[in-house]
Write a protein that holds these residues in place. Structure first.
Motif, PDB file in Angstrom:
ATOM      1  N   GLN A   1       0.976  -1.340   0.004  1.00 48.72           N
ATOM      2  CA  GLN A   1       0.076  -0.007   0.015  1.00 48.72           C
ATOM      3  C   GLN A   1       0.894   1.253   0.085  1.00 48.72           C
ATOM      4  OE1 GLN A   1      -2.142   0.821   3.616  1.00 48.72           O
ATOM      5  NE2 GLN A   1      -4.075   1.219   2.445  1.00 48.72           N
ATOM      6  N   GLY A   2       0.582   2.325  -0.837  1.00 47.39           N
ATOM      7  CA  GLY A   2       1.270   3.261  -0.994  1.00 47.39           C
ATOM      8  C   GLY A   2       2.367   3.454  -2.064  1.00 47.39           C
ATOM      9  N   ASN A   3       2.662   2.142  -2.851  1.00 46.89           N
ATOM     10  CA  ASN A   3       3.576   2.140  -3.877  1.00 46.89           C
ATOM     11  C   ASN A   3       2.900   2.418  -5.132  1.00 46.89           C
ATOM     12  OD1 ASN A   3       5.594   1.384  -2.008  1.00 46.89           O
ATOM     13  ND2 ASN A   3       5.814  -0.786  -2.757  1.00 46.89           N
ATOM     14  N   MET A   4       3.576   2.889  -6.090  1.00 43.24           N
ATOM     15  CA  MET A   4       3.068   2.692  -7.603  1.00 43.24           C
ATOM     16  C   MET A   4       2.704   1.384  -7.983  1.00 43.24           C
ATOM     17  SD  MET A   4       2.186   5.776  -8.550  1.00 43.24           S
ATOM     18  CE  MET A   4       2.183   5.541 -10.332  1.00 43.24           C
ATOM     19  N   LEU A   5       1.512   1.264  -8.786  1.00 44.54           N
ATOM     20  CA  LEU A   5       1.181  -0.049  -9.379  1.00 44.54           C
ATOM     21  C   LEU A   5       2.455  -0.425 -10.378  1.00 44.54           C
ATOM     22  CD1 LEU A   5      -0.936  -2.019  -9.483  1.00 44.54           C
ATOM     23  CD2 LEU A   5      -1.845  -0.857 -11.596  1.00 44.54           C
ATOM     24  N   PRO A   6       2.928  -1.309 -10.334  1.00 45.73           N
ATOM     25  CA  PRO A   6       4.108  -1.764 -11.207  1.00 45.73           C
ATOM     26  C   PRO A   6       3.323  -1.466 -12.607  1.00 45.73           C
ATOM     27  CG  PRO A   6       4.071  -3.473  -9.383  1.00 45.73           C
ATOM     28  CD  PRO A   6       2.749  -2.582  -9.471  1.00 45.73           C
ATOM     29  N   ASN A   7       4.560  -1.140 -13.717  1.00 46.95           N
ATOM     30  CA  ASN A   7       3.660  -0.931 -15.161  1.00 46.95           C
ATOM     31  C   ASN A   7       3.925  -2.154 -15.792  1.00 46.95           C
ATOM     32  OD1 ASN A   7       2.711   0.541 -16.918  1.00 46.95           O
ATOM     33  ND2 ASN A   7       4.314   2.006 -17.490  1.00 46.95           N
TER      34      ASN A   7
ATOM     35  N   ILE B   1      -5.242   4.386 -16.362  1.00 45.03           N
ATOM     36  CA  ILE B   1      -5.924   4.706 -14.965  1.00 45.03           C
ATOM     37  C   ILE B   1      -6.090   6.100 -14.733  1.00 45.03           C
ATOM     38  CG2 ILE B   1      -5.518   4.650 -12.582  1.00 45.03           C
ATOM     39  CD1 ILE B   1      -3.632   2.213 -13.031  1.00 45.03           C
ATOM     40  N   LYS B   2      -7.303   6.734 -14.721  1.00 49.65           N
ATOM     41  CA  LYS B   2      -7.673   7.992 -14.913  1.00 49.65           C
ATOM     42  C   LYS B   2      -8.504   8.515 -13.689  1.00 49.65           C
ATOM     43  CE  LYS B   2      -6.280   8.577 -19.188  1.00 49.65           C
ATOM     44  NZ  LYS B   2      -4.907   9.114 -19.221  1.00 49.65           N
ATOM     45  N   LYS B   3      -9.216   7.324 -12.855  1.00 48.98           N
ATOM     46  CA  LYS B   3      -9.888   7.639 -11.873  1.00 48.98           C
ATOM     47  C   LYS B   3      -9.340   6.364 -10.692  1.00 48.98           C
ATOM     48  CE  LYS B   3     -14.220   8.490 -14.500  1.00 48.98           C
ATOM     49  NZ  LYS B   3     -15.592   7.905 -14.773  1.00 48.98           N
ATOM     50  N   PRO B   4      -9.840   6.533  -9.456  1.00 45.44           N
ATOM     51  CA  PRO B   4      -9.700   5.443  -8.549  1.00 45.44           C
ATOM     52  C   PRO B   4     -10.301   4.080  -9.212  1.00 45.44           C
ATOM     53  CG  PRO B   4     -10.591   7.119  -7.355  1.00 45.44           C
ATOM     54  CD  PRO B   4     -10.427   7.770  -8.863  1.00 45.44           C
ATOM     55  N   SER B   5      -9.687   3.237  -9.063  1.00 45.24           N
ATOM     56  CA  SER B   5      -9.848   1.986  -9.970  1.00 45.24           C
ATOM     57  C   SER B   5      -9.796   0.618  -9.363  1.00 45.24           C
ATOM     58  CB  SER B   5      -8.727   1.904 -11.313  1.00 45.24           C
ATOM     59  OG  SER B   5      -9.125   3.138 -11.895  1.00 45.24           O
ATOM     60  N   ILE B   6     -10.679  -0.325  -9.656  1.00 41.72           N
ATOM     61  CA  ILE B   6     -10.389  -1.667  -9.272  1.00 41.72           C
ATOM     62  C   ILE B   6     -10.054  -2.615 -10.278  1.00 41.72           C
ATOM     63  CG2 ILE B   6     -11.846  -3.581  -8.395  1.00 41.72           C
ATOM     64  CD1 ILE B   6     -13.608  -1.574  -6.794  1.00 41.72           C
ATOM     65  N   ILE B   7      -9.026  -3.164 -10.151  1.00 39.99           N
ATOM     66  CA  ILE B   7      -8.460  -4.111 -11.224  1.00 39.99           C
ATOM     67  C   ILE B   7      -8.733  -5.660 -10.855  1.00 39.99           C
ATOM     68  CG2 ILE B   7      -6.361  -4.499 -12.327  1.00 39.99           C
ATOM     69  CD1 ILE B   7      -5.033  -2.010 -11.430  1.00 39.99           C
TER      70      ILE B   7
ATOM     71  N   ILE C   1      -6.715  -2.397  -5.787  1.00 43.86           N
ATOM     72  CA  ILE C   1      -7.512  -1.250  -5.776  1.00 43.86           C
ATOM     73  C   ILE C   1      -6.291  -0.089  -5.714  1.00 43.86           C
ATOM     74  CG2 ILE C   1      -9.147   0.495  -4.474  1.00 43.86           C
ATOM     75  CD1 ILE C   1     -10.337  -2.120  -3.020  1.00 43.86           C
ATOM     76  N   VAL C   2      -6.680   0.980  -6.563  1.00 43.41           N
ATOM     77  CA  VAL C   2      -5.534   2.077  -6.805  1.00 43.41           C
ATOM     78  C   VAL C   2      -6.374   3.345  -6.868  1.00 43.41           C
ATOM     79  CG1 VAL C   2      -3.909   0.505  -7.948  1.00 43.41           C
ATOM     80  CG2 VAL C   2      -5.717   1.820  -9.368  1.00 43.41           C
ATOM     81  N   ASP C   3      -5.772   4.553  -6.382  1.00 39.63           N
ATOM     82  CA  ASP C   3      -6.250   5.591  -6.827  1.00 39.63           C
ATOM     83  C   ASP C   3      -5.967   6.267  -8.101  1.00 39.63           C
ATOM     84  OD1 ASP C   3      -3.579   6.763  -7.024  1.00 39.63           O
ATOM     85  OD2 ASP C   3      -3.680   7.640  -4.754  1.00 39.63           O
ATOM     86  N   GLU C   4      -6.379   7.493  -8.456  1.00 37.72           N
ATOM     87  CA  GLU C   4      -6.354   8.119  -9.786  1.00 37.72           C
ATOM     88  C   GLU C   4      -4.843   8.232 -10.235  1.00 37.72           C
ATOM     89  OE1 GLU C   4      -5.795  11.586  -7.021  1.00 37.72           O
ATOM     90  OE2 GLU C   4      -7.061   9.719  -6.962  1.00 37.72           O
ATOM     91  N   LYS C   5      -3.796   8.106  -9.681  1.00 42.11           N
ATOM     92  CA  LYS C   5      -2.555   8.272  -9.805  1.00 42.11           C
ATOM     93  C   LYS C   5      -1.893   6.714 -10.082  1.00 42.11           C
ATOM     94  CE  LYS C   5      -1.848  12.604  -7.805  1.00 42.11           C
ATOM     95  NZ  LYS C   5      -1.069  13.594  -6.631  1.00 42.11           N
ATOM     96  N   GLY C   6      -2.666   5.758  -9.615  1.00 45.40           N
ATOM     97  CA  GLY C   6      -1.837   4.442  -9.814  1.00 45.40           C
ATOM     98  C   GLY C   6      -1.238   4.020  -8.506  1.00 45.40           C
ATOM     99  N   ILE C   7      -1.479   4.894  -7.378  1.00 47.24           N
ATOM    100  CA  ILE C   7      -1.014   4.384  -6.302  1.00 47.24           C
ATOM    101  C   ILE C   7      -1.856   3.166  -5.561  1.00 47.24           C
ATOM    102  CG2 ILE C   7      -0.279   5.185  -3.854  1.00 47.24           C
ATOM    103  CD1 ILE C   7       0.070   7.659  -4.871  1.00 47.24           C
TER     104      ILE C   7
END
Length: 495
Positions: A347-353, A370-376, A456-462
């Protein structure tokens, strides 16, 4: 413990099959000498997903990759055959089958409707048809386990025992008209018995729940009498679903007794306690001597703990405890890599690309969509119930969380047309439907060991949550807490 039941049930392989005996001519005539130690397996794949069928032996090792001919047929002679449960795979589909010397079995299936189309014919077909019949029965009963677990212990015990006795009676009636080997008899009886034993071991978690697991000691005195008949080293069952289903839950229950030796009886049972999970590894190490069974159980029980959002120190601690017990070098490498991947998914890390392919054949890096808070969330083409249910659940979530995106990722590496065929057949929205460009690398990087995992990530992919389950009863409350904490989006009241 609805989650536990769903988790165990979803471990079931995709071997529910409608059986019809057909006579199919493939242009080959099978012959087997009476004293031979070989068998033939052949068949036809309609709408193949690739050009090969992979055959595995009784140890789960690859025997050979069999190339389909121009008519999508194959024929293979298995030399030096050891009687037992083999399996074949094609395009992500999996089928277990029982092979014995002199068998000459044909398989015909349509990949667009795998479960309902697969047919066995030839010598050896009848026993496989019967074995699959018991698989089907067990799968249907597993679906009802949540309902059955509401019974009082005495009633539940009588119910599953009567069911087991009726299944055994039906099987023995089948044998009156069919001369089958003792090995086949042992396989079918094991399937019936261990499935019932597994239900008994799962029952306390479902009936009592985590808060009251101490009451496992109050079950009727004969409730676990089946434990007197257990062979913990039945290598010929090492890849058998019913047997492993039993072992998984049995080890959990045995460890609970140890748990309450170190914790007050009135305390709430903590399934994620370090000592409880170490105890499970200790029990596996002490009870089981067969290396295949022991190493498999050690791996899956260690992975179960490590994958559940523990701290880095906790994950490292259990990893080292596990490494000291397993003797499988590949498993050691796999678990080390898993822990390394999970450290990047905190939690708090950027999602690996990772690279994705869209439904319209467009290529994307995941951070670009990823433009919004997202569920992958993830799905596989050969897990029909899971992909139907996951998309159904997501449709409901979309109405409750209209300001969120839901990114669907297919994990298979088959030809794109098979992934798209499912999306079209079920009228899934093609928006935000993707597949991995490199499935093996991406699954490792995102630690996708279970299809029910979602991120679950936020709009920045965190990363807000690296491993949650959209099927969990607690999912929405978990999501609400995360979103409120981050001041992101509010849940929309349901109509």
């Amino acid at each position: 413990m609805l989650d536990l039941i769903i988790h165990i049930f979803m471990l079931t392989r995709n071997i529910a099959i409608a059986i019809i005996l057909l006579s199919v001519t493939f242009g080959c005539h099978f012959k087997g000498g009476s004293n031979s130690e070989h068998a033939y397996i052949g068949g036809e794949i309609i709408n193949p997903k690739n050009k090969s069928v992979v055959l595995f032996n009784t140890k789960g090792e690859i025997v050979d990759s069999i190339t389909l001919d121009k008519n999508n047929r194959f024929l293979y002679k298995v030399d030096n055959l050891k009687s037992g449960l083999h399996s074949i795979t094609h395009g992500g589909e999996y089928q277990m089958l029982l092979l014995e010397p002199n068998d000459s079995m044909m398989i015909r299936l349509n990949t667009y409707d795998f479960d309902e189309s697969l047919v066995f014919t030839g010598k050896g077909a009848k026993k496989n048809n019967y074995l699959i019949k018991t698989y089907l029965s067990n799968e249907e009963e597993a679906k009802k386990l949540v309902k059955y677990s509401k019974m009082e212990p005495e009633d539940f015990f009588d119910f599953v025992e009567n069911r087991r006795e009726n299944q055994l009676k039906e099987f023995h009636e089948f044998l009156l008209d069919n001369d089958e080997t003792e090995f086949f008899k042992s396989i079918v009886e094991a399937n019936i018995n261990y499935n019932t034993y597994a239900d008994k071991e799962i029952y306390p978690f479902a009936y009592f729940g985590s808060n009251k697991m101490i009451h496992i000691k109050d079950l009727p005195e004969n409730f676990f009498n089946h434990r007197k008949n257990i062979d913990y080293n039945a290598n010929y069952l090492s890849h058998f679903f019913a047997y492993n289903r039993f072992l998984f839950s049995n080890i959990d229950n045995l460890a609970i007794c140890k748990y309450y030796e170190a914790n007050p009886y009135h305390s709430k049972f903590n399934r994620h306690a370090m000592e409880y999970n170490k105890t499970k590894l200790d029990l596996i190490d002490s009870i089981i001597t067969d290396t295949t069974i022991k190493n498999n159980l050690l791996k899956y029980k260690a992975r179960e703990y490590i994958s559940n959002n523990h701290t880095e120190d906790e994950a490292d601690e259990l990893l080292h405890y596990y490494l000291a017990k397993t003797t499988n070098k590949k498993d050691k490498t796999y678990m080390k890599e898993l822990v390394s991947s999970l450290k990047l998914l905190r939690q708090g890390n950027m999602l690996p690309n990772i690279e994705l392919v869209g439904y319209n054949d467009t290529h994307h890096n995941i951070d670009s969509i990823i433009k919004k808070p997202s569920i992958i969330y993830f799905w596989a083409s050969n897990s029909k119930a899971q992909y139907r249910n996951s998309h159904h659940v997501v449709e409901k979530l979309k109405s409750k969380y209209p300001n969120m995106d839901f990114i669907s990722i297919n994990v298979n590496d088959n030809d794109d047309k098979f992934w798209k065929k499912i999306i079209d057949n079920y009228n899934f929205s093609t928006e935000n439907e993707f597949k991995f460009k490199n499935s093996k690398a991406a699954r490792k990087k995102l630690a996708v060991n279970y299809l029910n995992k979602s991120i679950i990530v936020d709009e920045k992919g965190i990363i807000l949550h690296p491993n949650t389950n959209i099927f969990s009863p607690e999912f929405e409350s978990t999501l609400d807490n995360l979103l409120q904490k981050k001041h992101l989006v509010a849940k929309q009241d349901a109509f």
